[in-house]
Design an enzyme around this catalytic site. Structure first.
Site, PDB file in Angstrom:
ATOM      1  N   ASP A 179       0.686  -1.105   0.065  1.00 20.59           N
ATOM      2  CA  ASP A 179      -0.056   0.114   0.053  1.00 20.59           C
ATOM      3  C   ASP A 179       0.939   1.204   0.035  1.00 20.59           C
ATOM      4  OD1 ASP A 179      -2.290   1.500   0.184  1.00 20.59           O
ATOM      5  OD2 ASP A 179      -2.946   0.564   2.029  1.00 20.59           O
ATOM      6  N   ASP A 192     -10.653   2.312  -3.369  1.00 20.76           N
ATOM      7  CA  ASP A 192     -11.190   2.132  -2.134  1.00 20.76           C
ATOM      8  C   ASP A 192     -12.947   1.768  -1.990  1.00 20.76           C
ATOM      9  OD1 ASP A 192      -9.024   1.366  -0.631  1.00 20.76           O
ATOM     10  OD2 ASP A 192      -8.790   3.361   0.054  1.00 20.76           O
TER      11      ASP A 192
HETATM   12  C1  DGJ Z   1      -5.734   1.977   1.721  1.00 21.64           C
HETATM   13  C2  DGJ Z   1      -6.399   0.688   1.000  1.00 21.64           C
HETATM   14  O1  DGJ Z   1      -6.641   1.091  -0.360  1.00 21.64           O
HETATM   15  C3  DGJ Z   1      -7.213  -0.103   1.694  1.00 21.64           C
HETATM   16  O2  DGJ Z   1      -7.696  -1.083   1.086  1.00 21.64           O
HETATM   17  C4  DGJ Z   1      -6.575  -0.279   2.928  1.00 21.64           C
HETATM   18  O3  DGJ Z   1      -5.454  -1.374   2.931  1.00 21.64           O
HETATM   19  C5  DGJ Z   1      -6.213   0.738   3.772  1.00 21.64           C
HETATM   20  N1  DGJ Z   1      -5.358   1.792   3.007  1.00 21.64           N
HETATM   21  C6  DGJ Z   1      -5.269   0.541   5.110  1.00 21.64           C
HETATM   22  O4  DGJ Z   1      -4.611   1.466   5.611  1.00 21.64           O
END
Ligand code: DGJ
Length: 729
Positions: A478, A548
């Site tokens: 990430d 997301d």
């Molecule tokens: C952003 C990601 O897109 C989410 O899926 C998740 O992993 C969060 N960060 C966690 O902080």
């Protein structure tokens, strides 16, 4: 596929199955001109398109001034400072502070295969399925060489371009701009398409007329970004999914980028892509080289669909690597939307137990398992398992998950550091910042200076130790903030402009090391959702978290935009709980499954808490995934209708390469009263084959299904969907 040079005509010709790309050399001065890119030509002389016979003539054959020539000549790699006033592809500042460069052809090489780009992602190919042309251009006065590289691939209508700059001069120069590719075309009243967005709204398609002047799509965030994509398409006004000429350009790069079209005074269009020159500067010492990222150019006479399929084929066959390139990925369940930071061994095992019984194949433990990471205020950089949460330790948890017959995956955010972390307390100077200036926080965190090898190595060792400590088979990588306050203590003042690019090179080095040392690992890139969904990252990870926003209806638009360039199997897509956490919308569980099927497919919910009714649907969804995944992963993608355009329904298909099978996804976004069934014209089938369509008794010819279509009955309610399987009779 072939590349030839005809000495008589002075033309290089690159042929793919359906396209030709012609470069013409002006015989006197050896200027390198862009003559043609379009449908396949049978003759190998398109050099007349350079118009060197028209006034203003080339400077040497006519005493007309050089500026009028340079002001309109279609250059293959245009330079500035000498009289071409359009956007230049390269800018070099010499020791005296001057910015002029004149590149002419010095040499060329044609060979089978393709060289790797040092430190950068790039398409690859063997001597059998790929051929490369290198044009060596030089500026005699500075001793600067630009080696333009072009590769073509068997059976794929795409050209991959990059540039290597070599300083053969006696003094250092500053590279202030190095584009990866540029072409000059005659305008045909083009429209342009870019993908724009924001967090949770990534890659929405935006089509507008191309007007005069420079129009660009760019990132300055240190990553490709939620907001824009390293991509632009220029297309005829009447071009649609199936018809019309389309030119697409996509940069294989994950940092600051720009793609632009510059429509000029003679209705000519300069189209280019590369590292964003804003904030960029690279000091090139004598004897040193600079390698640009690669850009892929696609020409399609079959509309946007033809362009998308060319990108998909190229990326599936010549970009993505590793064992998951062609293999089915495990169906995963990720605990982020299920628990956020509030989890422990017990909760995770409860989810795993339930999930394994339903056929889900991998548990992914997301953010919150390390240091004292109880929220997003702290602990990034402290990559030690928090044994208060993960009681019994990581190995115990992974072993228990494995005993259930499931794989285990883990989340990292390797490039980041929280001010409240042991790592920051020990190394405050590891964060990117400008001396004397408080660096700005985003999501309460700072960015590690990944241009520094000792920091890359530290992060790598921490990650590797975790991965070696248990049977971990997947990593979600990430990255949750853009880069700002650009400064590195490791760089001298005149090299600070190198930081953005050196950061990206550091990131690539780290990911390369990870997938080399852990060759069976499935890596999924992610950046606050889809802020780094680009072809650069696809070289390291076969899949990237798309957004997301897991709402099935929002995903229709996000996935449509993403699939314009990237293969469906690259799109991380999960079924999540409702009301959706990003939109508050409630959609049927079935529709969420159908929409996620167009990507990697997985779950992002607490399977112990959802309704019994929804839970019961999971085994059938798992079965659906296994039945159709190969088709979705390897098939040809056709867009039939777009909710983004019609505001009513969405429809797309995947067709098996041998045309023996297809899957149609139909989503009725808004229900309407008192309507008849909807007629849908299928695409991509073999007109002469007979097909059986789910729900229809009689097998029909492909030509009938494509010309007359099928009828999809109205469904009662909003957000309803149907999968329609089409098989050769
Ligand atoms: C952003 C990601 O897109 C989410 O899926 C998740 O992993 C969060 N960060 C966690 O902080």
């Amino acid at each position: 596929m072939n590349i030839t040079y005809n000495e008589k005509t002075g033309c290089f010709k690159l042929d793919t199955e359906h396209t030709s790309y012609v470069i013409g050399i002006v015989d006197t001065e050896r200027f390198v001109g862009h003559a043609y890119f379009g449908g396949r030509l049978l003759e190998d002389d398109a050099g007349y398109l350079l118009r060197t016979g028209e006034a203003p003539f080339t400077p040497e054959t006519n005493s007309r001034d050089r500026l009028s020539f340079l002001d309109c000549f279609p250059m293959e790699y245009p330079t500035g400072g000498i009289g071409d006033f359009r956007e230049s592809a390269i800018e070099v500042k010499d020791e005296g502070g001057h910015r002029a460069l004149q590149l002419t052809l010095a040499d060329y090489h044609i060979y089978n295969g393709k060289k790797a780009l040092k430190g950068l992602p790039a398409t690859w190919g063997s001597e059998e399925d790929c051929r490369t042309l290198e044009l060596v251009l030089e500026d005699k006065s500075l001793g600067i060489q630009a080696v333009l590289s072009y590769s073509v691939f068997a059976g794929i209508d795409a050209v991959a371009r990059s540039v290597r700059i070599v300083n053969n001069g006696t003094g250092p120069v500053m590279l202030e701009k190095v584009m990866s590719a540029s072409i000059d075309m005659d305008d045909r009243d083009y429209d342009k398409i870019v993908l724009h967005g924001s967090w949770a709204r990534e890659r929405h398609i935006d089509r507008t007329p191309l007007s005069y002047g420079v129009q660009s799509t760019a990132s300055l965030r240190g990553e490709s970004g939620h907001q824009q994509q390293p991509f632009m398409a220029l297309l005829e006004k009447n071009a649609d999914q199936d018809r019309g000429e389309v030119y697409g350009m996509n940069l294989l790069y994950s940092g600051n980028c720009i793609t632009l079209a510059d429509k000029g005074q003679f209705d000519n269009v300069r189209f280019m892509s590369g590292i964003n020159p804003a904030g960029f500067g690279w000091k090139l010492e004598p004897g040193a080289e600079f390698q640009s990222p690669e850009a892929v150019l696609v020409y399609s006479a079959e509309g946007l669909g033809g362009m998308s399929r060319a990108f998909h084929d190229l990326y599936r066959e010549h970009l993505i690597r590793g064992e998951y390139r062609c293999n089915k990925r495990p169906i995963l369940i990720n605990n982020w939307e299920a628990t956020y930071f509030d989890f422990n061994t017990e909760k995770l095992l409860a989810i795993a137990r339930e999930a394994s019984g339903l056929g889900i194949e991998m548990l992914v433990m997301d953010d919150g398992w390390f240091g004292n990471r109880c929220d997003d205020n702290r602990a990034l950089g402290d990559w030690e398992v928090n044994e208060e949460k993960i009681k019994g330790g990581l190995k115990y948890l992974v072993d228990e998950v494995n005993k259930l017959g499931m794989k285990f995956g883990i989340w990292f955010e390797p490039e980041m550091i929280s001010p409240d972390s042991d790592l920051y307390r020990a190394h405050p100077d590891w964060a990117i910042s400008i001396p004397g200036r408080e660096p700005g926080l985003a999501r309460n965190q700072l960015v590690l200076d990944m241009s520094r090898e000792e920091i890359q190595d530290y992060v790598y060792e921490k990650m590797a130790a975790v991965l070696r400590s248990a049977n971990i088979e997947y990593v979600k990588w990430d990255m949750n903030r853009p880069l700002s306050d650009i400064g590195s203590i490791a760089l001298s003042p005149e090299r600070q402009g190198e930081l953005f690019h050196r950061y990206v090179l550091g990131l690539y080095r780290l990911q390369e090391r990870l997938i080399t040392d852990f060759p069976h690992l499935l890596l999924e890139n992610c950046s606050g959702g889809g802020a780094r969904f680009d072809a650069g990252m696809l070289y390291y990870s076969p899949q990237i978290w798309c957004s997301d926003d897991t709402d099935a209806i929002e995903r229709l638009m996000i996935q449509e935009g993403t699939a314009l360039i990237y293969p469906l199997a690259a799109m991380g897509a999960h079924v999540s709980d409702c009301p959706n956490h990003a939109t508050g919308r409630v959609t049927p569980f079935e529709t969420r499954g159908h929409v996620a099927l167009a990507g990697t497919f997985g779950y992002e919910l607490d399977v112990t808490k959802i309704s019994e009714e929804d839970r019961k649907l999971i085994p059938a969804q798992v079965e659906m995934y296994h039945k159709y995944n190969e088709l979705v992963r390897m098939g040809d993608y056709y867009r039939v209708a777009s909710y983004r355009e019609n505001h009513m329904y969405d429809c797309y298909m995947v067709v098996k390469k041998d045309k023996s099978e297809a899957l149609v996804t139909f989503v009725q976004v808004l229900g309407r009263p008192n309507v008849h069934s909807r007629r849908i014209l299928l695409k991509g089938l073999d007109p002469d084959k007979r097909y059986r369509v789910d729900g229809c008794e009689r097998a029909r010819l492909g030509s009938t299904l494509m010309q007359a279509g099928i009828l999809v009955e109205n469904m009662w309610g909003d957000f309803r969907s149907r999968l329609i399987h089409v098989t050769e009779a």
